[in-house]
Motif scaffolding. Structure first.
Motif, PDB file in Angstrom:
ATOM      1  N   LEU A 250       0.848  -1.192   0.000  1.00 48.79           N
ATOM      2  CA  LEU A 250       0.000   0.000   0.000  1.00 48.79           C
ATOM      3  C   LEU A 250       0.886   1.246   0.000  1.00 48.79           C
ATOM      4  CD1 LEU A 250      -3.043   0.648   0.090  1.00 48.79           C
ATOM      5  CD2 LEU A 250      -2.827   0.872   2.567  1.00 48.79           C
ATOM      6  N   THR A 251       1.030   1.886  -1.167  1.00 49.08           N
ATOM      7  CA  THR A 251       1.833   3.095  -1.291  1.00 49.08           C
ATOM      8  C   THR A 251       0.923   4.324  -1.265  1.00 49.08           C
ATOM      9  OG1 THR A 251       1.705   3.131  -3.707  1.00 49.08           O
ATOM     10  CG2 THR A 251       3.476   1.812  -2.705  1.00 49.08           C
ATOM     11  N   LEU A 252       1.533   5.496  -1.061  1.00 44.26           N
ATOM     12  CA  LEU A 252       0.769   6.738  -1.016  1.00 44.26           C
ATOM     13  C   LEU A 252       0.068   6.998  -2.345  1.00 44.26           C
ATOM     14  CD1 LEU A 252      -0.089   9.297   0.458  1.00 44.26           C
ATOM     15  CD2 LEU A 252       2.058  10.369  -0.291  1.00 44.26           C
TER      16      LEU A 252
ATOM     17  N   VAL B  47      -2.966   4.787  -2.605  1.00 45.02           N
ATOM     18  CA  VAL B  47      -4.051   5.262  -1.740  1.00 45.02           C
ATOM     19  C   VAL B  47      -4.771   6.445  -2.386  1.00 45.02           C
ATOM     20  CG1 VAL B  47      -4.588   6.355   0.472  1.00 45.02           C
ATOM     21  CG2 VAL B  47      -3.018   4.420   0.392  1.00 45.02           C
ATOM     22  N   MET B  48      -4.017   7.367  -2.985  1.00 49.74           N
ATOM     23  CA  MET B  48      -4.629   8.531  -3.631  1.00 49.74           C
ATOM     24  C   MET B  48      -5.510   8.106  -4.809  1.00 49.74           C
ATOM     25  SD  MET B  48      -3.730  11.032  -1.799  1.00 49.74           S
ATOM     26  CE  MET B  48      -4.284  12.400  -2.818  1.00 49.74           C
ATOM     27  N   LEU B  49      -5.061   7.124  -5.592  1.00 47.46           N
ATOM     28  CA  LEU B  49      -5.858   6.631  -6.713  1.00 47.46           C
ATOM     29  C   LEU B  49      -7.130   5.954  -6.217  1.00 47.46           C
ATOM     30  CD1 LEU B  49      -3.089   5.188  -9.081  1.00 47.46           C
ATOM     31  CD2 LEU B  49      -4.592   7.144  -9.533  1.00 47.46           C
ATOM     32  N   LEU B  50      -7.019   5.186  -5.146  1.00 48.79           N
ATOM     33  CA  LEU B  50      -8.188   4.517  -4.583  1.00 48.79           C
ATOM     34  C   LEU B  50      -9.173   5.532  -4.005  1.00 48.79           C
ATOM     35  CD1 LEU B  50      -6.412   1.481  -2.889  1.00 48.79           C
ATOM     36  CD2 LEU B  50      -8.015   1.374  -4.809  1.00 48.79           C
TER      37      LEU B  50
ATOM     38  N   VAL C 282      -5.542  -6.127  -3.723  1.00 49.55           N
ATOM     39  CA  VAL C 282      -6.182  -6.554  -2.486  1.00 49.55           C
ATOM     40  C   VAL C 282      -6.831  -7.917  -2.731  1.00 49.55           C
ATOM     41  CG1 VAL C 282      -7.861  -5.982  -0.697  1.00 49.55           C
ATOM     42  CG2 VAL C 282      -6.632  -4.155  -1.887  1.00 49.55           C
ATOM     43  N   PRO C 283      -6.576  -8.921  -1.893  1.00 47.59           N
ATOM     44  CA  PRO C 283      -7.198 -10.234  -2.062  1.00 47.59           C
ATOM     45  C   PRO C 283      -8.724 -10.122  -2.071  1.00 47.59           C
ATOM     46  CG  PRO C 283      -5.435 -10.345  -0.441  1.00 47.59           C
ATOM     47  CD  PRO C 283      -5.640  -8.890  -0.755  1.00 47.59           C
TER      48      PRO C 283
ATOM     49  N   LEU D 247      -9.312  -3.978   5.404  1.00 48.07           N
ATOM     50  CA  LEU D 247      -8.203  -3.040   5.599  1.00 48.07           C
ATOM     51  C   LEU D 247      -8.812  -1.737   6.124  1.00 48.07           C
ATOM     52  CD1 LEU D 247      -6.370  -3.823   2.230  1.00 48.07           C
ATOM     53  CD2 LEU D 247      -5.701  -4.610   4.514  1.00 48.07           C
ATOM     54  N   TRP D 248      -8.848  -1.597   7.426  1.00 45.82           N
ATOM     55  CA  TRP D 248      -9.624  -0.527   8.058  1.00 45.82           C
ATOM     56  C   TRP D 248      -9.111   0.858   7.685  1.00 45.82           C
ATOM     57  CZ3 TRP D 248     -14.204  -1.413  10.015  1.00 45.82           C
ATOM     58  CH2 TRP D 248     -14.510  -2.695  10.485  1.00 45.82           C
ATOM     59  N   MET D 249      -7.809   1.070   7.746  1.00 44.47           N
ATOM     60  CA  MET D 249      -7.276   2.401   7.460  1.00 44.47           C
ATOM     61  C   MET D 249      -7.549   2.801   6.008  1.00 44.47           C
ATOM     62  SD  MET D 249      -6.215   3.563  10.266  1.00 44.47           S
ATOM     63  CE  MET D 249      -5.352   5.019   9.688  1.00 44.47           C
TER      64      MET D 249
END
Length: 252
Positions: free
Chosen positions: A4-6, A9-12, A42-43, A202-204
């Motif tokens: 999980l890269t920054l 995360v921004m794209l998601l 992500v599985p 993945l809570w965060m």
């Protein structure tokens, strides 16, 4: 191993914003977020669970936005919401025990039928029409059926709530959308409670995407409240058709 890269995360989060916007108007936000989560690595089980986390934020924001504009009375709908939540939890708990292959085969046909209904049926606007089921009967029959499906599978649940509210509860398109978001929130919340036990979300990441969902859902609900059926109907047709196409592609 999922990294999980920054940038990822921004794209998601960007995908979640778009999903929140679309879902608040016509449903189908999972058509955007679930494939993106899986493409990110992500599985599948974690993707389903994480998708429920972020989806709760969007559906809840949309429901509150519509209620603030007087389009849904939370005090009169809390029983239906409880039924939807319990049914969503039940569906999620039985996700590994209930055979769904037959449902997957007929689901695209149902979604295309819903798209054709909203595209071709004359007189579908924001005015209420003849009610075929009382609120109590609707809450005890239609709501648990769709809520269970939402927890079990999910794709198209918003469209199913919509067609139920329009054809059976007699609601206009905008009012049906508002009530759909409330029940979507409840069944998503129930499903999340069950997935949290077995799916290891993945809570965060889910909360980060949820923040973006809030912004998208607020904007979408605000726009839908102003424009009404003229915006909701074509977007519902498009999302139902795309979801059907994606399901057919998966089967092939």
């Amino acid at each position: 191993m999922f990294d999980l890269t920054l940038d990822l995360v921004m794209l998601l989060m960007l995908a979640a914003f778009a999903a929140g916007f679309v879902d608040a108007i016509a449903g189908g936000g999972g058509l955007i977020t679930l494939p993106v989560l899986m493409l990110a690595g992500v599985p599948p089980a974690q993707a389903l669970a994480t998708n429920k986390v972020q989806g709760v934020f969007g559906a809840g924001t949309a429901a509150i936005s519509y209620a603030a504009r007087g389009l849904v009375d939370l005090r009169s709908q809390w029983r239906s919401a409880l039924v939807a939540g319990a049914a969503g939890a039940g569906g999620a708990l039985l996700v590994s025990a209930v055979p769904t292959e037959g449902l997957r085969l007929i689901l695209p046909v149902i979604l295309i039928g819903i798209a054709l209904f909203f595209a071709l049926k004359p007189g579908l606007d924001d005015l209420d029409r003849t009610r075929r089921l009382t609120p109590l009967v609707f809450a005890l029959t239609v709501v648990p059926f769709i809520g269970f499906y939402d927890g079990l599978m999910g794709p198209g649940a918003g469209a199913f709530y919509m067609i139920g509210f329009v054809t059976l509860a007699g609601y206009g398109v905008l009012k049906a959308t508002a009530h759909t978001k409330l029940l979507n929130f409840a069944s998503n919340l129930g499903g999340l409670g069950a997935f949290a036990l077995v799916g290891q979300p993945l809570w965060m990441l889910g909360v980060a995407m949820g923040a973006a969902q809030i912004a998208g859902a607020w904007l979408g609900a605000r726009l839908a409240s102003r424009v009404g059926a003229r915006l909701i109907k074509p977007l519902l047709v498009v999302t139902s058709t795309l979801l059907a196409a994606r399901l057919i592609w998966q089967m092939l």
